[in-house]
Design a protein around this motif. Sequence first.
Motif, PDB file in Angstrom:
ATOM      1  N   PHE A  51      45.339  37.083  47.269  1.00  0.00           N
ATOM      2  CA  PHE A  51      44.231  37.088  46.307  1.00  0.00           C
ATOM      3  C   PHE A  51      44.638  37.608  44.930  1.00  0.00           C
ATOM      4  O   PHE A  51      43.998  37.295  43.933  1.00  0.00           O
ATOM      5  CB  PHE A  51      43.067  37.930  46.846  1.00  0.00           C
ATOM      6  N   ASP A  52      45.711  38.415  44.893  1.00  0.00           N
ATOM      7  CA  ASP A  52      46.139  38.983  43.613  1.00  0.00           C
ATOM      8  C   ASP A  52      47.020  38.037  42.805  1.00  0.00           C
ATOM      9  O   ASP A  52      47.425  38.356  41.686  1.00  0.00           O
ATOM     10  CB  ASP A  52      46.887  40.303  43.843  1.00  0.00           C
ATOM     11  N   ARG A  63      38.171  38.880  45.603  1.00  0.00           N
ATOM     12  CA  ARG A  63      38.808  39.723  44.588  1.00  0.00           C
ATOM     13  C   ARG A  63      37.876  40.852  44.157  1.00  0.00           C
ATOM     14  O   ARG A  63      38.300  42.004  43.994  1.00  0.00           O
ATOM     15  CB  ARG A  63      39.196  38.872  43.377  1.00  0.00           C
ATOM     16  N   LEU A  64      36.612  40.530  43.961  1.00  0.00           N
ATOM     17  CA  LEU A  64      35.644  41.551  43.545  1.00  0.00           C
ATOM     18  C   LEU A  64      35.446  42.600  44.634  1.00  0.00           C
ATOM     19  O   LEU A  64      35.304  43.791  44.346  1.00  0.00           O
ATOM     20  CB  LEU A  64      34.311  40.889  43.187  1.00  0.00           C
ATOM     21  N   GLN A  65      35.441  42.173  45.894  1.00  0.00           N
ATOM     22  CA  GLN A  65      35.296  43.122  47.001  1.00  0.00           C
ATOM     23  C   GLN A  65      36.494  44.059  47.070  1.00  0.00           C
ATOM     24  O   GLN A  65      36.347  45.269  47.295  1.00  0.00           O
ATOM     25  CB  GLN A  65      35.135  42.367  48.316  1.00  0.00           C
ATOM     26  N   GLU A  66      37.696  43.504  46.861  1.00  0.00           N
ATOM     27  CA  GLU A  66      38.893  44.342  46.862  1.00  0.00           C
ATOM     28  C   GLU A  66      38.875  45.304  45.677  1.00  0.00           C
ATOM     29  O   GLU A  66      39.305  46.459  45.789  1.00  0.00           O
ATOM     30  CB  GLU A  66      40.143  43.455  46.810  1.00  0.00           C
ATOM     31  N   ASN A 124      45.414  44.192  39.356  1.00  0.00           N
ATOM     32  CA  ASN A 124      45.822  44.300  40.756  1.00  0.00           C
ATOM     33  C   ASN A 124      45.151  43.278  41.658  1.00  0.00           C
ATOM     34  O   ASN A 124      45.733  42.849  42.656  1.00  0.00           O
ATOM     35  CB  ASN A 124      45.522  45.701  41.286  1.00  0.00           C
ATOM     36  N   VAL A 125      43.915  42.905  41.325  1.00  0.00           N
ATOM     37  CA  VAL A 125      43.188  41.968  42.191  1.00  0.00           C
ATOM     38  C   VAL A 125      43.226  40.521  41.692  1.00  0.00           C
ATOM     39  O   VAL A 125      42.542  39.657  42.245  1.00  0.00           O
ATOM     40  CB  VAL A 125      41.722  42.412  42.404  1.00  0.00           C
ATOM     41  N   GLY A 126      44.013  40.276  40.649  1.00  0.00           N
ATOM     42  CA  GLY A 126      44.244  38.889  40.264  1.00  0.00           C
ATOM     43  C   GLY A 126      43.501  38.349  39.065  1.00  0.00           C
ATOM     44  O   GLY A 126      43.556  37.142  38.801  1.00  0.00           O
ATOM     45  N   PHE A 127      42.799  39.206  38.309  1.00  0.00           N
ATOM     46  CA  PHE A 127      42.108  38.727  37.106  1.00  0.00           C
ATOM     47  C   PHE A 127      43.060  38.760  35.917  1.00  0.00           C
ATOM     48  O   PHE A 127      43.811  39.722  35.731  1.00  0.00           O
ATOM     49  CB  PHE A 127      40.872  39.586  36.819  1.00  0.00           C
ATOM     50  N   GLU A 128      43.015  37.712  35.100  1.00  0.00           N
ATOM     51  CA  GLU A 128      43.921  37.604  33.966  1.00  0.00           C
ATOM     52  C   GLU A 128      43.499  38.492  32.806  1.00  0.00           C
ATOM     53  O   GLU A 128      44.344  38.954  32.037  1.00  0.00           O
ATOM     54  CB  GLU A 128      44.035  36.149  33.506  1.00  0.00           C
ATOM     55  N   THR A 129      42.201  38.733  32.657  1.00  0.00           N
ATOM     56  CA  THR A 129      41.721  39.613  31.586  1.00  0.00           C
ATOM     57  C   THR A 129      40.705  40.594  32.147  1.00  0.00           C
ATOM     58  O   THR A 129      39.935  40.266  33.061  1.00  0.00           O
ATOM     59  CB  THR A 129      41.064  38.817  30.441  1.00  0.00           C
TER      60      THR A 129
END
Length: 301
Positions: free
Chosen positions: A208-209, A248-251, A269-274
């Motif tokens: 997910f990251d 991703r939001l839950q993590e 850490n959870v995979g969001f670019e910004t």
Amino acid sequence: MDYNTYYNKILTDENMMETIQHGRSDYPFHFYYDNLSLFDFNCIEWHWHNEFEFVFVEKGNAIFWAGEKQFSITEGQGFWVNSGILHRFYSEKGAVIPNFLLLPTFIAASNSRIYQKYIEPIKKSALDCLFFSPEIPWQKEALHVMKKIISLQIEECEMELLTSCLVQELWHLIYSHVKEDLSKEKQINIVSSQGRLQLMMQYIHRNFDQKLSLEEIAEQAMVSKSTALNLFHRYLHDTPVHYLLKYRLQEAAILLTTTKKKVIVIAENVGFETVDYFCKQFKKYYGVTPTEYRIQKTATL
């Protein structure tokens, strides 16, 4: 009766099997007095376990998913989920759902005639769940027994013995009314479809990251992108991309309450670019900013 505060998130391994142990080896039965409003999104997310699960709606309304089935359940109704079946609970405004889980061997030992004749056929059948309504006589009786089991859990005197007796009574009610359908074993194509879905879910949980595409997710189950979309819609009522976003939001929510990492670091850490997009999506789903969520949750610990 106090609400369950033992956990308010469903934690699963990479196979979506719930990691929390229900009951003990010498007494494989556990009762929870849950209020869905205490869970993030008022939701107990997708998971499965080896236990049978019985749920009673004491207050409010809820939507339950099990396999391909979806039920809207109101106060006074109930639900049973077979062993090994993916399921999920949600309530828009929160619902009080006392529930109990038990290993099939709680009813009878696996090497016994009772288990092989009355339990294993249901466990291995195509019956993934049952809905109980007080408007149907036998189901009304089943609900009555469920409520007796629930009430019994606040007692101490002979609780285990009486619980065992009542579970036997409840199982007899179920078996006697579904035994005609037990000739239908789990269809190979259904098992295969759920297996492919689980492979894709596992891939999302492990990666997910990373930046993931629909094509990459579909490749894990060796299916086309359209088939991947169909499987997610059929069982999870969602898309792979949206499921990835929610995961991703839950993590991120877990990291906010279990670490002191900065929000910008958690977003990465959870995979969001910004971090801006992360904060926007987090507030959209949780109703508060990541910082506000951290303050709220840590204050209750």
